[in-house]
Design an enzyme around this catalytic site. Structure first.
Site, PDB file in Angstrom:
ATOM      1  N   GLU A 164      31.921 -26.682 -68.696  1.00 17.58           N
ATOM      2  CA  GLU A 164      31.611 -25.270 -68.868  1.00 17.58           C
ATOM      3  C   GLU A 164      30.165 -25.100 -69.342  1.00 17.58           C
ATOM      4  O   GLU A 164      29.486 -24.142 -68.968  1.00 17.58           O
ATOM      5  CB  GLU A 164      32.582 -24.616 -69.851  1.00 17.58           C
ATOM      6  N   TYR A 194      43.104 -25.724 -57.639  1.00 14.88           N
ATOM      7  CA  TYR A 194      42.695 -25.679 -59.047  1.00 14.88           C
ATOM      8  C   TYR A 194      43.437 -24.554 -59.766  1.00 14.88           C
ATOM      9  O   TYR A 194      43.971 -24.749 -60.864  1.00 14.88           O
ATOM     10  CB  TYR A 194      41.179 -25.476 -59.118  1.00 14.88           C
ATOM     11  N   TRP A 242      31.108 -21.922 -60.957  1.00 15.88           N
ATOM     12  CA  TRP A 242      32.122 -22.943 -61.170  1.00 15.88           C
ATOM     13  C   TRP A 242      32.354 -23.742 -59.895  1.00 15.88           C
ATOM     14  O   TRP A 242      32.687 -24.935 -59.954  1.00 15.88           O
ATOM     15  CB  TRP A 242      33.420 -22.322 -61.671  1.00 15.88           C
TER      16      TRP A 242
END
Length: 206
Positions: free
Chosen positions: A48, A26, A56
């Site tokens: 988000e 990522y 996350w």
């Protein structure tokens, strides 16, 4: 604390990408690279919002499930969701089952349609809020910025939900509106090259 850590290839990277195995790819291929695809922009600001109060890593692990549940974040489809869809999503173990956040995605989908009608695309709206280089501090030393506070206020005035300054700042970092890779990170220059070559979208003339 040193913001860098050696990656598996021996090159320095942002320290955070070593905190979970799935973060490396990522970090190396997505985070900080400029995006102008409307569905990806909408996906990220929604995810988000889902991350609020969570990690996350939790959201990234469920990202494909979120994409399946929300039609790849096609906001035109999501804007047609009904109360029955909310109840269906609340039974989906593959996503974060939080009524307020699910309802916010549906609500924000309609707001996204409004922005597209005004500006031609979400990309043209969001990239208008790209900060000047002189506004940026040292990478990864803040969780908000003048630009994220301003964009958050604008989105809230337009009726968006779950778009506080910290959420918006994380969105701007990830979507390449800023290059927040640490100084010395091997990916920082790659992200900067991508930003330099990136053609900023322009608002539709009305």
């Amino acid at each position: 604390m040193n913001a860098l850590i050696d990656g598996p290839d021996g090159h320095p990277r942002c320290r955070w990408c070593a905190t979970a195995p799935e973060f490396l790819a990522y970090h190396d291929t997505e985070w900080g690279f400029p995006v102008k695809d409307d569905h990806r922009l909408f996906e990220k600001i929604c995810l988000e919002g889902f991350q609020s109060g969570l990690s996350w890593r939790t959201i990234l692990a469920k990202r494909e499930n979120f994409r399946a549940a929300f039609h790849s974040f096609d906001f035109d489809q999501i804007a047609r969701f009904t109360a029955r869809d909310v109840e269906r999503l609340l039974q989906d173990p593959g996503i974060v089952r939080h009524r307020g956040k699910i309802e916010a995605v549906i609500h924000n989908a309609a707001r996204a349609q409004e922005l597209v009608a005004l500006h031609g695309s979400l990309a043209s709206f969001f990239w208008r809020h790209e900060p000047d280089a002189g506004q940026l501090g040292e990478p990864q030393t803040a969780s908000t910025s003048e630009a994220s506070i301003s964009l958050s206020k604008t989105l809230k005035k337009l009726g968006w939900k779950f778009v506080g300054p910290t959420t918006v700042y994380a969105f701007m970092q990830a979507m390449g509106l800023i290059n927040d890779h640490a100084q010395g990170c091997v990916i920082r220059s790659k992200a900067q090259q991508a930003r330099s070559a990136f053609k900023r979208p322009h608002a539709a003339r009305g």
